[in-house]
Design an enzyme around this catalytic site. Structure first.
Site, PDB file in Angstrom:
ATOM      1  N   GLU A  13     -10.881 -22.498  -0.077  1.00 35.88           N
ATOM      2  CA  GLU A  13      -9.920 -21.735   0.756  1.00 35.88           C
ATOM      3  C   GLU A  13     -10.597 -21.120   1.979  1.00 35.88           C
ATOM      4  O   GLU A  13     -11.827 -21.049   2.052  1.00 35.88           O
ATOM      5  CB  GLU A  13      -9.263 -20.634  -0.080  1.00 35.88           C
ATOM      6  CG  GLU A  13     -10.270 -19.749  -0.797  1.00 35.88           C
ATOM      7  CD  GLU A  13      -9.910 -18.276  -0.794  1.00 35.88           C
ATOM      8  OE1 GLU A  13      -9.362 -17.790   0.210  1.00 35.88           O
ATOM      9  OE2 GLU A  13     -10.211 -17.601  -1.787  1.00 35.88           O
ATOM     10  N   LYS A  74      -3.657 -14.271   7.677  1.00 34.67           N
ATOM     11  CA  LYS A  74      -3.850 -14.518   6.244  1.00 34.67           C
ATOM     12  C   LYS A  74      -2.587 -15.227   5.771  1.00 34.67           C
ATOM     13  O   LYS A  74      -1.501 -14.660   5.796  1.00 34.67           O
ATOM     14  CB  LYS A  74      -4.050 -13.185   5.521  1.00 34.67           C
ATOM     15  CG  LYS A  74      -4.205 -13.318   4.021  1.00 34.67           C
ATOM     16  CD  LYS A  74      -4.491 -11.974   3.401  1.00 34.67           C
ATOM     17  CE  LYS A  74      -4.360 -12.027   1.893  1.00 34.67           C
ATOM     18  NZ  LYS A  74      -4.527 -10.700   1.279  1.00 34.67           N
ATOM     19  N   VAL A  94      -5.721 -18.427  -1.908  1.00 30.99           N
ATOM     20  CA  VAL A  94      -5.750 -19.324  -3.067  1.00 30.99           C
ATOM     21  C   VAL A  94      -4.369 -19.964  -3.241  1.00 30.99           C
ATOM     22  O   VAL A  94      -4.244 -21.183  -3.428  1.00 30.99           O
ATOM     23  CB  VAL A  94      -6.145 -18.560  -4.352  1.00 30.99           C
ATOM     24  CG1 VAL A  94      -5.949 -19.435  -5.591  1.00 30.99           C
ATOM     25  CG2 VAL A  94      -7.589 -18.071  -4.267  1.00 30.99           C
ATOM     26  N   ASP A 126       3.565  -5.122  -6.101  1.00 34.73           N
ATOM     27  CA  ASP A 126       2.657  -6.012  -5.370  1.00 34.73           C
ATOM     28  C   ASP A 126       1.919  -6.914  -6.355  1.00 34.73           C
ATOM     29  O   ASP A 126       1.024  -6.487  -7.075  1.00 34.73           O
ATOM     30  CB  ASP A 126       1.660  -5.178  -4.551  1.00 34.73           C
ATOM     31  CG  ASP A 126       0.811  -6.053  -3.628  1.00 34.73           C
ATOM     32  OD1 ASP A 126       0.922  -7.294  -3.708  1.00 34.73           O
ATOM     33  OD2 ASP A 126       0.041  -5.491  -2.819  1.00 34.73           O
ATOM     34  N   SER A 128       0.243 -10.803  -6.396  1.00 32.71           N
ATOM     35  CA  SER A 128      -0.155 -11.878  -5.488  1.00 32.71           C
ATOM     36  C   SER A 128       0.638 -13.161  -5.719  1.00 32.71           C
ATOM     37  O   SER A 128       0.884 -13.562  -6.860  1.00 32.71           O
ATOM     38  CB  SER A 128      -1.641 -12.176  -5.660  1.00 32.71           C
ATOM     39  OG  SER A 128      -2.000 -13.280  -4.861  1.00 32.71           O
ATOM     40  N   ALA A 129       0.958 -13.814  -4.610  1.00 30.12           N
ATOM     41  CA  ALA A 129       1.609 -15.124  -4.686  1.00 30.12           C
ATOM     42  C   ALA A 129       0.652 -16.188  -5.228  1.00 30.12           C
ATOM     43  O   ALA A 129       1.076 -17.304  -5.520  1.00 30.12           O
ATOM     44  CB  ALA A 129       2.132 -15.532  -3.312  1.00 30.12           C
ATOM     45  N   ASP A 130      -0.623 -15.825  -5.375  1.00 33.05           N
ATOM     46  CA  ASP A 130      -1.555 -16.755  -6.044  1.00 33.05           C
ATOM     47  C   ASP A 130      -1.014 -17.121  -7.427  1.00 33.05           C
ATOM     48  O   ASP A 130      -1.130 -18.269  -7.861  1.00 33.05           O
ATOM     49  CB  ASP A 130      -2.933 -16.103  -6.260  1.00 33.05           C
ATOM     50  CG  ASP A 130      -3.749 -15.981  -4.978  1.00 33.05           C
ATOM     51  OD1 ASP A 130      -3.259 -16.379  -3.919  1.00 33.05           O
ATOM     52  OD2 ASP A 130      -4.887 -15.467  -5.072  1.00 33.05           O
ATOM     53  N   LYS A 147      -9.616 -10.459  -8.701  1.00 31.80           N
ATOM     54  CA  LYS A 147     -10.296  -9.515  -7.813  1.00 31.80           C
ATOM     55  C   LYS A 147     -10.423  -8.159  -8.507  1.00 31.80           C
ATOM     56  O   LYS A 147      -9.514  -7.713  -9.199  1.00 31.80           O
ATOM     57  CB  LYS A 147      -9.484  -9.338  -6.528  1.00 31.80           C
ATOM     58  CG  LYS A 147      -9.333 -10.617  -5.735  1.00 31.80           C
ATOM     59  CD  LYS A 147      -8.674 -10.372  -4.411  1.00 31.80           C
ATOM     60  CE  LYS A 147      -7.209 -10.011  -4.539  1.00 31.80           C
ATOM     61  NZ  LYS A 147      -6.524  -9.996  -3.236  1.00 31.80           N
TER      62      LYS A 147
HETATM   63  N1  PSU Z   1     -11.135 -12.434  -3.565  1.00 29.43           N
HETATM   64  C1  PSU Z   1     -12.186 -12.129  -2.759  1.00 29.43           C
HETATM   65  N2  PSU Z   1     -12.016 -12.215  -1.409  1.00 29.43           N
HETATM   66  C2  PSU Z   1     -10.827 -12.626  -0.864  1.00 29.43           C
HETATM   67  C3  PSU Z   1      -9.735 -12.977  -1.724  1.00 29.43           C
HETATM   68  C4  PSU Z   1      -9.955 -12.869  -3.063  1.00 29.43           C
HETATM   69  O1  PSU Z   1     -13.268 -11.750  -3.231  1.00 29.43           O
HETATM   70  O2  PSU Z   1     -10.734 -12.686   0.358  1.00 29.43           O
HETATM   71  C5  PSU Z   1      -8.429 -13.481  -1.156  1.00 29.43           C
HETATM   72  C6  PSU Z   1      -8.091 -14.857  -1.751  1.00 29.43           C
HETATM   73  O3  PSU Z   1      -7.843 -15.737  -0.678  1.00 29.43           O
HETATM   74  C7  PSU Z   1      -6.831 -14.607  -2.550  1.00 29.43           C
HETATM   75  C8  PSU Z   1      -6.190 -13.504  -1.742  1.00 29.43           C
HETATM   76  O4  PSU Z   1      -6.018 -15.735  -2.642  1.00 29.43           O
HETATM   77  O5  PSU Z   1      -7.311 -12.652  -1.480  1.00 29.43           O
HETATM   78  C9  PSU Z   1      -5.064 -12.803  -2.474  1.00 29.43           C
HETATM   79  O6  PSU Z   1      -4.488 -11.877  -1.617  1.00 29.43           O
HETATM   80  P1  PSU Z   1      -3.123 -11.104  -2.026  1.00 29.43           P
HETATM   81  O7  PSU Z   1      -3.517 -10.188  -3.147  1.00 29.43           O
HETATM   82  O8  PSU Z   1      -2.735 -10.363  -0.783  1.00 29.43           O
HETATM   83  O9  PSU Z   1      -2.146 -12.155  -2.431  1.00 29.43           O
HETATM   84 MN    MN Z   2       0.345  -8.784  -2.196  1.00 26.44          MN
END
Ligand code: PSU
Ligand code: MN
Length: 287
Positions: A13, A74, A94, A126, A128-130, A147
């Site tokens: 990614e 992003k 992701v 909140d 993640s869409a992951d 994370k």
């Molecule tokens: N973990 C890290 N660094 C990052 C991310 C995750 O150590 O930059 C990123 C990844 O790309 C993951 C995204 O898909 O954060 C998820 O963000 P959100 O929670 O806003 O969906």
């Molecule tokens: Mn989010």
């Protein structure tokens, strides 16, 4: 060409390249991750949107562009179309990377930490869409757990709800990103790449259309829980939420740890890319 030749391909990614490291440093991490995929005899496909074109496989200069452009968007799964239509530079998360993998037919991916359920989810919702994409992409994703700024327990619960197996690489616990131990239990422990490949193969042959997570703990654990907690609290006080939260928290923790988390994060990303490649190769040898 690699996909046509049925060679093992590993997706990487670009959000972590653009937003996960101090400015400019992401490119070297991405290049090293690609190198480790190649030495394992797989083909790296770093994914991102460049001037509105979804690119599967990037040149060195293109990687550098992501690392040097902190205002690269992003791009989550829902942002792909808008990013393409606007001709913008988009660093895929992701989730968005998996969405592209589904279109391109790529079955393996390496990353750092998965997105998941954020702390305070009862208020913010909140999540993640992951997770949504992990629930529908037939790909094996190597990560060091979720994370560290998340509610890891809730994330583990939701992974179960969505039917996404979490395999522990030489461990029975889901790693906590910077720390190896103390996380929730995994679905199954695996000790060889063949083991991991076989479970993924059976998962998909049984008609499960989700991802399989292979969770690799960091080689050295860092105790930075209090720094992460502080950074999450500061973000809350400053009203930083949504997609901006992770880049903000990571930057603060990187600073507060004197760069120790930057180094740890780099190793995690590179080791996960390498393991994804090894499993992709093992998978290609199954039949
Ligand atoms: N973990 C890290 N660094 C990052 C991310 C995750 O150590 O930059 C990123 C990844 O790309 C993951 C995204 O898909 O954060 C998820 O963000 P959100 O929670 O806003 O969906
Ligand atoms: Mn989010």
């Amino acid at each position: 060409a690699a996909l046509e030749a049925r060679r093992p391909v590993v997706a990487l990614e670009t959000t972590l390249v653009a937003h996960g490291f101090p400015r400019g440093e992401g490119a070297a991490v991405a290049a090293e991750a690609e190198r480790r995929v190649r030495v394992a005899w797989a083909v790296p496909a770093t994914i991102g949107v460049i001037d509105g074109r979804i690119c599967v496989g990037l040149e060195e200069g293109e990687l550098q562009r992501f690392a040097d452009t902190p205002d690269a968007r992003k791009v989550g799964p829902r942002d792909l179309a808008a990013c393409v239509a606007k001709g913008a530079l988009g660093a895929t998360t992701v989730g968005a990377t998996l969405a592209v993998c589904r279109g391109a037919g790529i079955g393996f991916m390496g990353t750092g930490g998965l997105g998941g359920v954020h702390r305070g989810w009862g208020q913010s919702l909140d999540i993640s869409a992951d997770l949504g994409e992990l629930a529908r992409a037939e790909a094996l994703v190597v990560a060091s757990g979720a994370k560290s700024l998340l509610d890891v327990q809730a994330t583990s619960e939701l992974l179960e709800t969505l039917g996404i197996p979490v395999l522990g690489w030489h461990t029975d616990e889901m790693p906590l990103f910077y720390r190896a131990g103390g996380g929730p239990p995994v679905t199954a422990r695996v000790d060889t790449t063949q083991d991991a490949a076989l479970i993924a193969e059976f998962h998909w042959r049984l008609g499960r259309h989700s991802a399989v997570v292979l969770a690799q703990p960091p080689k050295e654990s860092l105790d930075v829980d209090s720094l992460v907690d502080e950074a999450v609290q500061t973000a809350e006080q400053q009203g930083i939420a949504g997609p901006a939260l992770t880049p903000f928290v990571l930057a603060r923790v990187h600073e507060a740890s004197g760069g120790r988390t930057v180094e740890a994060n780099k190793k995690i990303v590179v080791e996960n890319a390498a393991l994804a490649a090894e499993v992709a190769v093992a998978y290609s040898k199954l039949t």
